[in-house]
Scaffold this active site. Sequence first.
Site, PDB file in Angstrom:
ATOM      1  N   SER A 264      -9.388   1.677   3.157  1.00 21.35           N
ATOM      2  CA  SER A 264      -8.570   2.453   2.236  1.00 21.35           C
ATOM      3  C   SER A 264      -7.537   1.630   1.468  1.00 21.35           C
ATOM      4  CB  SER A 264      -7.827   3.548   3.030  1.00 21.35           C
ATOM      5  OG  SER A 264      -6.977   2.970   4.024  1.00 21.35           O
TER       6      SER A 264
ATOM      7  N   SER B 137      -9.520  -0.873   7.345  1.00 21.78           N
ATOM      8  CA  SER B 137      -9.085  -0.613   5.974  1.00 21.78           C
ATOM      9  C   SER B 137      -8.371  -1.762   5.284  1.00 21.78           C
ATOM     10  CB  SER B 137      -8.195   0.635   5.930  1.00 21.78           C
ATOM     11  OG  SER B 137      -8.952   1.791   6.202  1.00 21.78           O
TER      12      SER B 137
ATOM     13  N   LYS C 156       0.837  -1.194   0.000  1.00 19.38           N
ATOM     14  CA  LYS C 156       0.000   0.000   0.000  1.00 19.38           C
ATOM     15  C   LYS C 156       0.872   1.245   0.000  1.00 19.38           C
ATOM     16  CE  LYS C 156      -3.874   1.974   2.697  1.00 19.38           C
ATOM     17  NZ  LYS C 156      -4.728   1.744   3.882  1.00 19.38           N
TER      18      LYS C 156
END
Length: 465
Positions: free
Chosen positions: A149, A173, A79
């Site tokens: 996210s 997330s 990420k």
Amino acid sequence: MRPCELTLAEASEAVAARELTAREVTESVLDRIAAVDPVLHPYVTVTGERALRSAAEADQEIAAGRYRGALHGMPVALKDLIDVAGLPTEAGSRVRAGHVAARDSTVTTRLSQAGAVLVGKAHTHEFAFGVTTPQTANAWDHGRIAGGSSGGSAVAVATGAATFALGTDTGGSVRMPAALNGVVGLKPSYGLVSLNGVVPFGWSMDHVGPLTRTVRDAELVLPALTGYDPDDPASVRALPRPRQGRPEDGLAGVRVGVPVNYYFERVDPEVETAVRGALARLAGLGAELVEVEIPLARYLLPTGWGLLAPEAAAYHEKTLRAVPELYGPEVRLLLEGSGSVAASDYLRARRARTLLQQAWAGMFDEVDVIAAPTVPLTAVPIGQESVQWPDGTTETLLDAYSRLTAPANITGVPALTLPVGRDHAGLPIGMQLMGRYLDDAGVLRVGLAYEAAHSPVGEPAATAV
């Protein structure tokens, strides 16, 4: 079957047995990225040349008898909150445009030591402050949200564009996008995985965790990430306990808590049906289903926001003053509101969290895990901003999707999501398993047993490509 269609465990075993090379697996994943990324956009950066060099080095080491373990030669996506020296870490925001990391994060270093092959950085919602990851589309329906996210990480794994990925989880997330894209997401116990070199959202609720196609894959990744880190003030010295028993031995003696409040409130009927069906299957494996009441449930979300808002505001204070126009309007509005939380309210939230942690510890004296829906509904169409429930309640997407995941961040307990069905549109449904603090192995045990009996792994999602 192409190498990119293999699970991490399958690809790892094939490379260890010299049936495949790390380069072959990496080339297959890079080919998959080339097909998937123009449509679904899971990646912000692809490191193809670097990945091929790393794969070649892995093959040389393995041929020389220096096999490092299950992650050796396996393609991973990180990420875009996780630092990799020499690569951008832009956190999905213009605020950090052009920022290049000077050093590796601790998790990056540990994956490198394990021999993993970095294939790219995955999209995130801006500064992890959202549940849609607007740059990325759902793996099963490109007209729907990927979740956030860590949406880029979830879609990369779901489509075979990575054998595994790392995300961050502050209010769910990792687990939200994992559930919405039909993969596995693990939020380890708080402090078990270092946050050093990871852009923070809310320090006391942030976690780093893996997204994988199977629970077995998540179990393979976790040991490579754990270990005390003196550079992370939240790091704990404890290690997760080893798993007891084999998945095929069933769950005799395991007590699975079924919430009678909170977790099945305002949940889509198809989600509830799928999760209750999965609970019945756990009982069929020998688990004892025990009704439990979630303690102090009405204080969970107020406590979470009372912690998260001021912590996020503190991190962004200087840049929000200096360059407010570089923030997206959604995130800017949330941060400006967060800055108004009084110090006394933050201290009350910290005290409330202590009481919640104590209450949850008592709950886990009665059961080994809690099983519940991961999120209350499947992936909504891109552009939808709220959810209207039959009781007349309207929730923002942020509230709806984080309502069932955030409690594990507030209390710090381990939480695992795994796919347990599909809705009428073919969209994935996830079940969440939560356990006592530092009993990550107990949570994985239940997930592994369910997976071994009821979740044969199919090909990666490919509906949009």
